[in-house]
Each structure stands twice: as structure tokens, then as C-alpha cells.
Design a protein around this motif. Structure first.
Motif, mmCIF file in Angstrom:
data_model
loop_
_atom_site.group_PDB
_atom_site.id
_atom_site.type_symbol
_atom_site.label_atom_id
_atom_site.label_comp_id
_atom_site.label_asym_id
_atom_site.label_seq_id
_atom_site.Cartn_x
_atom_site.Cartn_y
_atom_site.Cartn_z
ATOM 1 N N CYS A 96 8.681 -4.449 6.417
ATOM 2 C CA CYS A 96 8.814 -5.775 5.782
ATOM 3 C C CYS A 96 8.738 -5.655 4.275
ATOM 4 O O CYS A 96 9.541 -6.246 3.562
ATOM 5 C CB CYS A 96 7.726 -6.722 6.296
ATOM 6 N N TYR A 97 7.795 -4.878 3.778
ATOM 7 C CA TYR A 97 7.665 -4.709 2.338
ATOM 8 C C TYR A 97 8.869 -3.971 1.765
ATOM 9 O O TYR A 97 9.349 -4.301 0.681
ATOM 10 C CB TYR A 97 6.373 -3.980 1.983
ATOM 11 N N THR A 98 9.384 -3.013 2.502
ATOM 12 C CA THR A 98 10.574 -2.288 2.067
ATOM 13 C C THR A 98 11.740 -3.242 1.914
ATOM 14 O O THR A 98 12.507 -3.147 0.969
ATOM 15 C CB THR A 98 10.923 -1.171 3.086
ATOM 16 N N TYR A 110 1.250 -6.738 3.678
ATOM 17 C CA TYR A 110 2.038 -7.102 4.858
ATOM 18 C C TYR A 110 1.403 -6.542 6.135
ATOM 19 O O TYR A 110 1.406 -7.189 7.181
ATOM 20 C CB TYR A 110 3.477 -6.598 4.718
ATOM 21 N N ILE A 111 0.883 -5.331 6.046
ATOM 22 C CA ILE A 111 0.250 -4.686 7.203
ATOM 23 C C ILE A 111 -0.920 -5.515 7.713
ATOM 24 O O ILE A 111 -1.061 -5.731 8.918
ATOM 25 C CB ILE A 111 -0.205 -3.253 6.837
ATOM 26 N N ILE A 154 2.645 7.401 3.454
ATOM 27 C CA ILE A 154 3.457 6.369 2.800
ATOM 28 C C ILE A 154 3.176 6.377 1.304
ATOM 29 O O ILE A 154 4.092 6.306 0.489
ATOM 30 C CB ILE A 154 3.166 4.985 3.430
ATOM 31 N N SER A 172 2.647 -2.790 0.673
ATOM 32 C CA SER A 172 2.825 -2.667 2.122
ATOM 33 C C SER A 172 1.563 -3.082 2.854
ATOM 34 O O SER A 172 1.624 -3.737 3.895
ATOM 35 C CB SER A 172 3.165 -1.222 2.504
ATOM 36 N N THR A 194 5.147 -2.064 6.567
ATOM 37 C CA THR A 194 5.852 -1.245 5.574
ATOM 38 C C THR A 194 7.338 -1.573 5.568
ATOM 39 O O THR A 194 7.948 -1.678 4.499
ATOM 40 C CB THR A 194 5.627 0.256 5.856
#
Length: 163
Positions: free
Chosen positions: A156-158, A97-98, A82, A94, A154
Motif C-alpha cells: 500500500c505504501y509503495t 500502513y502496516i 525492507i 510502510s 508495504t
């Protein structure tokens, strides 16, 4: 281009981690190389630095949990991929959020299995002893495929970044 590779990598890793609890090198290593090569061709030396720094950030964020036996190497390599694809700030964002999603999944599993109280007691006992010797790897039967949290965090962050 790198966003498409990211989505494909995440989808494959999600499926394989749920089915076999493995994230395969045949998925993560090509993603790393594609990120490095594409960013270098597109942005030159800055692109190379961007990808390498992202890769190293992904490694740095998960090397300690890996060294302590909390996660597998595939999880580390997925976060490195990533980073190579999207850079260090993306992989760090990310990761926030992870960790939240991973914590929620772990909490839900502990509640469903009726083990939350025992786990909290074990954590406090270990903290009071100030050593990890009180933790037995065989007691970590609540483990779950952490690649799921990596993929969901990832994504969610995207969504926050791109939409």
C-alpha cells in the motif's frame, strides 16, 4: 533493482507466512545484504548509511512487540530487509500502513470468532492493573501471521510513493 528485490521478498514472505507461519532467513538476510551492497555501490558511503539506517529503523519499530512475544523474529527481519532495501523513511511510512492493516485484520478476526467483547474486557482489566501479568500467552489464540500485514502495508505504501 532494490524495488524488484523488495517485491520478490514480499511475495515469498507472504506465501511462506500464510502456509507455514514462518518468514525464512534465507529470504530476509540476502535481501538485507543486497540492499546494503547495492545502495553502497550505487551511492557510496551515503548509500551504506541509507541502508544501515533503514535496517535499524525496521529493527527499532518491531523490537518491543517482539520482546513482548507479540510477533516472531521473522517479522522483525522482514521489516529490517525492507529498510535495508528502501531506507528509513520508506520503512517508517510502510509501518504506518502496516499497523493500520494489522489492526483491521485483528479486529475482523476477533469479530468473526465472537471474541471482541472478551478481548476488550481483558485489555481494560490489564490497563487498570497497569501490568502485563494479566495477559496469558496461551490466551493469544487470535494471533495471525503478521507478515501478511507487513507485506500488505508495504505494498500500500509503495503504491502511494511510486504510483
Amino acid at each position: 533493482m532494490t524495488f524488484v528485490v523488495l517485491l520478490i521478498t514480499l511475495a515469498i514472505s507472504f506465501i511462506t507466512d500464510i502456509k507455514s507461519r514462518k518468514i525464512f532467513n534465507i529470504v530476509t538476510f540476502p535481501s538485507m545484504f543486497i540492499g546494503i551492497i547495492f545502495n553502497t555501490i550505487t551511492f557510496g558511503w551515503e548509500g551504506l548509511f541509507f541502508s544501515i539506517l533503514g535496517l535499524l529503523t525496521g529493527f527499532g519499530l518491531l523490537v518491543i512487540p517482539y520482546a513482548l512475544g507479540g510477533i516472531a523474529a521473522g517479522d522483525v527481519k522482514l521489516l529490517m530487509a525492507i529498510g535495508a532495501l528502501q531506507g528509513s523513511s520508506f520503512v517508517f511510512g510502510s509501518f504506518l500502513y502496516i499497523t493500520i492493516i494489522g489492526g483491521v485484520i485483528a479486529l475482523v478476526l476477533l469479530i468473526m470468532q465472537g471474541e471482541l467483547r472478551n478481548t476488550i474486557k481483558r485489555i481494560f482489566t490489564t490497563a487498570q492493573l497497569k501490568t502485563l501479568n494479566g495477559l496469558n500467552k496461551n490466551e493469544l489464540h487470535h494471533a495471525f501471521p503478521y507478515g501478511v500485514a507487513i507485506v500488505l502495508g508495504t505494498i500500500c505504501y509503495t503504491g502511494v510513493i511510486y504510483f
